[in-house]
Design a protein around this motif. Structure first.
Motif, PDB file in Angstrom:
ATOM      1  N   LEU A  60      18.522  44.446   1.808  1.00 55.21           N
ATOM      2  CA  LEU A  60      19.583  43.454   1.822  1.00 55.21           C
ATOM      3  C   LEU A  60      19.332  42.346   0.814  1.00 55.21           C
ATOM      4  CD1 LEU A  60      20.216  43.058   5.634  1.00 55.21           C
ATOM      5  CD2 LEU A  60      21.828  43.868   3.949  1.00 55.21           C
ATOM      6  N   ARG A 121      33.555  48.268  12.142  1.00 51.04           N
ATOM      7  CA  ARG A 121      33.200  48.843  10.849  1.00 51.04           C
ATOM      8  C   ARG A 121      34.361  49.645  10.280  1.00 51.04           C
ATOM      9  NH1 ARG A 121      31.998  53.679   9.797  1.00 51.04           N
ATOM     10  NH2 ARG A 121      30.881  54.282   7.897  1.00 51.04           N
ATOM     11  N   THR A 131      37.354  39.134   3.951  1.00 50.40           N
ATOM     12  CA  THR A 131      36.089  38.409   3.880  1.00 50.40           C
ATOM     13  C   THR A 131      35.691  38.289   2.418  1.00 50.40           C
ATOM     14  OG1 THR A 131      35.089  40.521   4.370  1.00 50.40           O
ATOM     15  CG2 THR A 131      35.126  38.915   6.133  1.00 50.40           C
ATOM     16  N   LEU A 133      33.646  38.638  -0.662  1.00 50.15           N
ATOM     17  CA  LEU A 133      32.654  39.636  -1.033  1.00 50.15           C
ATOM     18  C   LEU A 133      31.469  38.964  -1.704  1.00 50.15           C
ATOM     19  CD1 LEU A 133      34.673  42.699  -2.250  1.00 50.15           C
ATOM     20  CD2 LEU A 133      33.329  42.413  -0.204  1.00 50.15           C
ATOM     21  N   ALA A 134      30.331  39.599  -1.594  1.00 51.13           N
ATOM     22  CA  ALA A 134      29.122  39.023  -2.165  1.00 51.13           C
ATOM     23  C   ALA A 134      29.196  39.061  -3.689  1.00 51.13           C
ATOM     24  CB  ALA A 134      27.910  39.804  -1.690  1.00 51.13           C
ATOM     25  N   GLU A 136      27.383  39.795  -6.795  1.00 48.15           N
ATOM     26  CA  GLU A 136      26.186  40.607  -7.019  1.00 48.15           C
ATOM     27  C   GLU A 136      25.229  39.952  -8.006  1.00 48.15           C
ATOM     28  OE1 GLU A 136      25.190  43.353  -5.641  1.00 48.15           O
ATOM     29  OE2 GLU A 136      26.890  43.480  -4.296  1.00 48.15           O
TER      30      GLU A 136
ATOM     31  N   GLY B  18      22.428  40.637   7.290  1.00 47.37           N
ATOM     32  CA  GLY B  18      23.494  41.467   6.768  1.00 47.37           C
ATOM     33  C   GLY B  18      24.738  40.666   6.446  1.00 47.37           C
ATOM     34  N   PHE B  19      25.119  39.747   7.357  1.00 44.98           N
ATOM     35  CA  PHE B  19      26.295  38.936   7.089  1.00 44.98           C
ATOM     36  C   PHE B  19      26.023  37.943   5.979  1.00 44.98           C
ATOM     37  CE2 PHE B  19      27.820  40.280  11.311  1.00 44.98           C
ATOM     38  CZ  PHE B  19      29.049  40.734  10.888  1.00 44.98           C
ATOM     39  N   ARG B  21      24.255  38.514   3.420  1.00 43.31           N
ATOM     40  CA  ARG B  21      24.442  39.276   2.196  1.00 43.31           C
ATOM     41  C   ARG B  21      25.932  39.536   1.925  1.00 43.31           C
ATOM     42  NH1 ARG B  21      22.083  42.275  -2.168  1.00 43.31           N
ATOM     43  NH2 ARG B  21      23.459  44.018  -2.556  1.00 43.31           N
ATOM     44  N   HIS B  22      26.638  39.879   3.018  1.00 45.19           N
ATOM     45  CA  HIS B  22      28.037  40.253   2.867  1.00 45.19           C
ATOM     46  C   HIS B  22      28.883  39.072   2.424  1.00 45.19           C
ATOM     47  CE1 HIS B  22      31.597  42.610   3.497  1.00 45.19           C
ATOM     48  NE2 HIS B  22      32.093  41.710   4.306  1.00 45.19           N
TER      49      HIS B  22
END
Lengths: 181, 70
Positions: A60, A121, A131, A133-134, A136, B18-19, B21-22
């Protein structure tokens, strides 16, 4: 990562495989830890669980969290548990029933939570659809970034955590002192 | 029983990371660090209690500890 396209997808496949291994091994070792009769075996399965969870943290991008997991959980907390477990009378512990009377309820709650996670999920209305998004590019979880957050907005909770640990140290000493007078 | 608490705390840490990261937000990881610190404190006090109880009444089974019930 400026590799060519096929190379990148291979890497993604490898990472996915590693993730599924880590997740499966975590669940399996957690189940084994709960069901083993010998408490020391149980502890060793929990050690396997902690190490696999540290691996998931690495995947992660939370390197510092993974290091803390290995050092604090697998190193300190688990050793403490092992010492205490070895104080017990092991053959007598093994002869006891492993679960209390309410374990079907607990299993039902756990399974329904897993089902909820599965539903969320697949995104059938329960999970929030939009949501963020990360990004990167940002180096997440690096020690410097975590330190900036920890000593910036979270400075007061950090100090409170240190106070809590001090209280726990004193409390443990008071509780475990043998009264010899 | 106490080790099951540790397993559950690990699950919470995992979802926090996890969240984090998300959502691209580091606060989740900091929160997971606090969870680890609190877990360490809990282990210290909890195992101190277990040792004190074990000294008076051997055995690790929670069901036997009915003396504290009223």
């Amino acid at each position: 990562m400026l590799n060519a396209e096929p190379n990148l997808s291979q890497e993604a496949i490898l990472l996915t495989a590693i993730f599924y291994y880590m997740a499966g091994a975590s669940v399996a070792s957690a189940l084994l830890a709960v069901t083993r009769k010998n408490p020391v075996h149980s502890m060793l399965w929990v050690l396997a669980l902690f190490l696999h969870v540290a691996g998931i943290f690495l995947l992660l991008g939370a390197e510092f969290l993974a290091a803390v997991q290995v050092i604090v959980y697998a190193g300190a907390i688990l050793m403490f548990y092992l010492f205490v477990v070895m104080l017990f009378n092991l053959p007598e512990e093994e002869a006891r029933p492993r679960f209390g009377n309410h374990w079907p309820f607990a299993a039902a709650v756990g399974l329904s939570f897993a089902a909820l996670a599965w539903v969320a999920r697949s995104g059938s209305g329960i999970a929030p659809a939009q949501t963020r998004l990360a990004t990167e590019s940002a180096p997440q979880g690096s020690l410097a970034a975590i330190g900036m957050v920890l000593f910036g907005p979270f400075a007061l909770p950090f100090e409170i955590a240190s106070l809590l640990l001090l209280a726990a140290i004193i409390g443990a000493v008071v509780l475990a002192t043998r009264r010899t007078a | 029983m106490l080790i099951s608490v540790e397993v559950m705390l690990n699950a919470v840490n995992l979802s926090l990371a996890g969240f984090s990261r998300h959502l691209g937000d580091l606060r989740g990881q900091v929160l997971a660090l606090f969870v680890i610190a609190v877990a360490a404190a809990e282990v210290g006090v909890g195992l101190g209690l277990v040792i004190a109880l074990n000294r008076n009444k051997p055995g690790a089974a929670v069901a036997d500890l009915t003396k504290l019930k009223w």
